[in-house]
Motif scaffolding. Structure first.
Motif, PDB file in Angstrom:
ATOM      1  N   LYS A 207       0.414  -9.065  -6.640  1.00  0.00           N
ATOM      2  CA  LYS A 207       1.495  -8.082  -6.655  1.00  0.00           C
ATOM      3  C   LYS A 207       2.860  -8.738  -6.823  1.00  0.00           C
TER       4      LYS A 207
ATOM      5  N   ASN B 170       6.981  -1.123  -3.870  1.00  0.00           N
ATOM      6  CA  ASN B 170       6.014  -1.226  -4.957  1.00  0.00           C
ATOM      7  C   ASN B 170       5.629   0.130  -5.561  1.00  0.00           C
ATOM      8  N   GLY B 171       5.274   1.106  -4.712  1.00  0.00           N
ATOM      9  CA  GLY B 171       4.849   2.408  -5.222  1.00  0.00           C
ATOM     10  C   GLY B 171       5.962   3.136  -5.948  1.00  0.00           C
TER      11      GLY B 171
ATOM     12  N   ARG C 159       8.618   1.792  -7.266  1.00  0.00           N
ATOM     13  CA  ARG C 159       8.964   1.036  -8.475  1.00  0.00           C
ATOM     14  C   ARG C 159       7.981   1.331  -9.607  1.00  0.00           C
ATOM     15  N   THR C 160       6.693   1.406  -9.261  1.00  0.00           N
ATOM     16  CA  THR C 160       5.680   1.694 -10.283  1.00  0.00           C
ATOM     17  C   THR C 160       5.925   3.052 -10.926  1.00  0.00           C
TER      18      THR C 160
ATOM     19  N   GLU D 174       8.811   2.772 -13.267  1.00  0.00           N
ATOM     20  CA  GLU D 174       8.446   1.998 -14.453  1.00  0.00           C
ATOM     21  C   GLU D 174       7.665   2.851 -15.453  1.00  0.00           C
ATOM     22  N   VAL D 175       6.752   3.656 -14.935  1.00  0.00           N
ATOM     23  CA  VAL D 175       5.970   4.526 -15.821  1.00  0.00           C
ATOM     24  C   VAL D 175       6.872   5.573 -16.470  1.00  0.00           C
TER      25      VAL D 175
ATOM     26  N   SER E 283       7.779  -5.241 -15.535  1.00  0.00           N
ATOM     27  CA  SER E 283       6.490  -4.626 -15.235  1.00  0.00           C
ATOM     28  C   SER E 283       5.528  -4.727 -16.412  1.00  0.00           C
TER      29      SER E 283
ATOM     30  N   LEU F 188       2.838  -3.077 -16.567  1.00  0.00           N
ATOM     31  CA  LEU F 188       2.387  -1.710 -16.804  1.00  0.00           C
ATOM     32  C   LEU F 188       3.281  -1.007 -17.822  1.00  0.00           C
ATOM     33  N   SER F 189       4.596  -1.072 -17.609  1.00  0.00           N
ATOM     34  CA  SER F 189       5.536  -0.417 -18.524  1.00  0.00           C
ATOM     35  C   SER F 189       5.470  -1.020 -19.917  1.00  0.00           C
TER      36      SER F 189
ATOM     37  N   GLU G  58      -5.407  -5.993 -13.457  1.00  0.00           N
ATOM     38  CA  GLU G  58      -4.844  -5.003 -12.535  1.00  0.00           C
ATOM     39  C   GLU G  58      -5.766  -3.789 -12.590  1.00  0.00           C
TER      40      GLU G  58
ATOM     41  N   LYS H 155      -4.658   0.156 -11.869  1.00  0.00           N
ATOM     42  CA  LYS H 155      -3.645   0.604 -12.830  1.00  0.00           C
ATOM     43  C   LYS H 155      -4.220   0.606 -14.241  1.00  0.00           C
TER      44      LYS H 155
END
Length: 486
Positions: free
Chosen positions: A164, A359-360, A362-363, A366-367, A415, A417-418, A456, A459
């Protein structure tokens, strides 16, 4: 130390403590003036007298950081197995987890050696995640210690926390005094499960120790067959070596560029960070607005009563299609190429500044930012005067995006993810759709997502499944039908 004070500390007698203080008001002060000393807090911690320890801690917080025979009170409490006291210590001061005792060992290092007693390791990492970066006097991390002592349960918790963090690669590839990473130790001790965990956490199997040996060569020296099989990994060594050299070259180039943008970004004050986020938000808003309201407007139909028919991008052979920009082709490219540069750079900077957020939360941001970038890209394609302009803009946007990804590689500020969401939207869709159908493009995009997010799991799984449903199962068509019915 006063004998009566020692007895009171061993018995946990708070009343006796205050009686002693009443007789000699400087009894604790005198101890505090000595740099290395056995304090009542040490005695109480060793004997599990929690109430007495908390009383002393409220009177003399500095005692918590005193060392006696290389151990602080929290070291003693951990070693004695007094979980409640340890938890009270870190509740009062989470940084006590990082106190370095004899040989530079912290309480985390001790837990890593003896095992995850009563889940204390989880509590330590929850209270102070950065303690995982601490090293001993021989430069060993908690990963080294857990691997050396065959503590798979400890390593699993450490790896879960590290994944993380942006400094994951740095910690997992840290070398001890002999130049060994945790991967070298796992290879030497033939610990296949540990090897898998470390490799999945970005451990570099090409790193060499002071003897010039990689983890694979260490495993071969000890004839550890399972470890050799895992470390070989790739069935094509030539390709694997080429991939490693390419990665190192990219990292070297990216580091130079990243240092210009992200240097000292972690040290920005909260006030400055908030101000920068406001500025970046304005830039994102302004450039996005330009995609909704292009300069000069868009081409309108001849008659207000005439139904609007949007011409697909690939069928726009010449300017003038309804709903497209009235700008000339060259002016359109100049304006929106600059706008795209501003948007993408701002997008990446915003992602980097979100790092300290929970973290949550921010995620989620980011999405949402990734979806905003996708909408911006789609909006530009919709107003492009001709198909050739749309393709040119897409090629340029892909190049800019890839360059920014490389810039962000070195410091891992952005990120994954992003970046994967936006990248899989921008990169292959137009270029591949020229040669293959939509479903083939969807498969390729999903495959790219898997490659980016394979480490990950949750995700990556959610994103890949959602993306597959969206592109493969025809959800956009279903939505359109529902809207028509309504």
């Amino acid at each position: 130390m006063d004998t009566r004070l020692k007895r009171a500390a061993r018995a946990g007698n708070v009343s006796d403590l205050y009686s002693i203080i009443e007789r000699d008001g400087n009894v604790l002060k005198n101890l505090d003036e000595v740099e290395f000393v056995n304090t009542p807090l040490h005695i109480a911690a060793e004997n599990g007298c929690t109430e007495f320890a908390m009383e002393i801690l409220s009177l003399k917080p500095s005692f918590a950081r005193k060392l006696h025979r290389g151990l602080s009170p929290i070291h003693l409490a951990v070693q004695a197995g007094h979980k409640e006291m340890v938890l009270r210590f870190i509740e009062i001061d989470k940084d006590l987890v990082r106190i370095r005792g004899k040989n530079g060992e912290t309480p985390l290092h001790y837990i890593s050696r003896v095992g995850n007693y009563d889940g204390l390791l989880d509590k330590f990492l929850e209270a102070c995640p950065d303690c995982i970066r601490d090293v001993t006097t021989i430069n060993s991390t908690a990963l080294h210690i857990a691997t050396e002592n065959n503590r798979l349960d400890v390593l699993q918790v450490l790896i879960r926390t590290l994944k993380k963090k942006d400094y994951c690669r740095e910690v997992v590839n840290r070398k001890d005094k002999d130049g060994n990473t945790a991967l070298h130790i796992a290879a030497r001790n033939n610990q296949p499960e540990m090897l898998k965990l470390l490799l999945n956490c970005k451990a570099d199997k090409y790193d060499t120790n002071q003897h010039g040996l990689t983890a694979l060569e260490v495993a071969q020296e000890h004839n550890s067959r399972e470890s050799i099989t895992i470390l070989r990994g790739c069935f094509f060594p030539v390709f694997s070596n080429f991939n490693h050299k390419m990665e190192k070259q990219i990292m070297a180039s990216a580091t130079k560029a990243s240092s210009l943008i992200f240097h000292d970004m972690d040290n920005i004050s909260d006030q400055d960070r908030n101000a920068l986020l406001v500025i970046l938000g304005l830039l994102l808003t302004t450039t996005y607005q330009a995609s909704l309201s292009p300069p000069g407007g868009v081409w309108q139909g001849d008659s207000p009563s005439e139904p609007f028919h949007h011409i697909p991008i690939e069928e726009r052979d010449s300017p003038g299609s309804i709903g497209t920009s009235v700008l000339g082709e060259s002016y359109f490219l100049i304006f929106y190429i600059l706008a795209y540069v501003v948007f993408i750079v701002t997008f990446f900077l915003t992602l980097a500044l979100l790092k300290p957020f929970p973290n949550g939360f921010r995620t989620a941001l980011e999405v949402l930012l990734a979806f905003l970038a996708m909408c911006f890209d789609q909006s530009l394609s919709s107003i492009a005067p001709t198909f050739s302009i749309a393709v040119t803009l897409r090629i340029f946007s892909t190049i800019i995006f890839i360059l920014m990804v490389f810039v962000c590689i070195a410091y891992h500020q952005v990120s994954k993810l992003s970046v994967s969401i936006v990248g899989c939207w921008i990169f292959p869709s137009y270029s591949l759709s020229l040669f293959a159908g939509e479903k083939v493009v969807a498969v390729i995009q999903v495959f790219l997502l898997f490659l980016v997010l394979y480490d990950e799991f949750w995700k990556g799984t959610i994103l890949v499944v959602g993306y597959s449903l969206f592109l493969w199962m025809g959800i956009p068509c279903c939505i359109r039908r529902m809207l028509v019915i309504l």
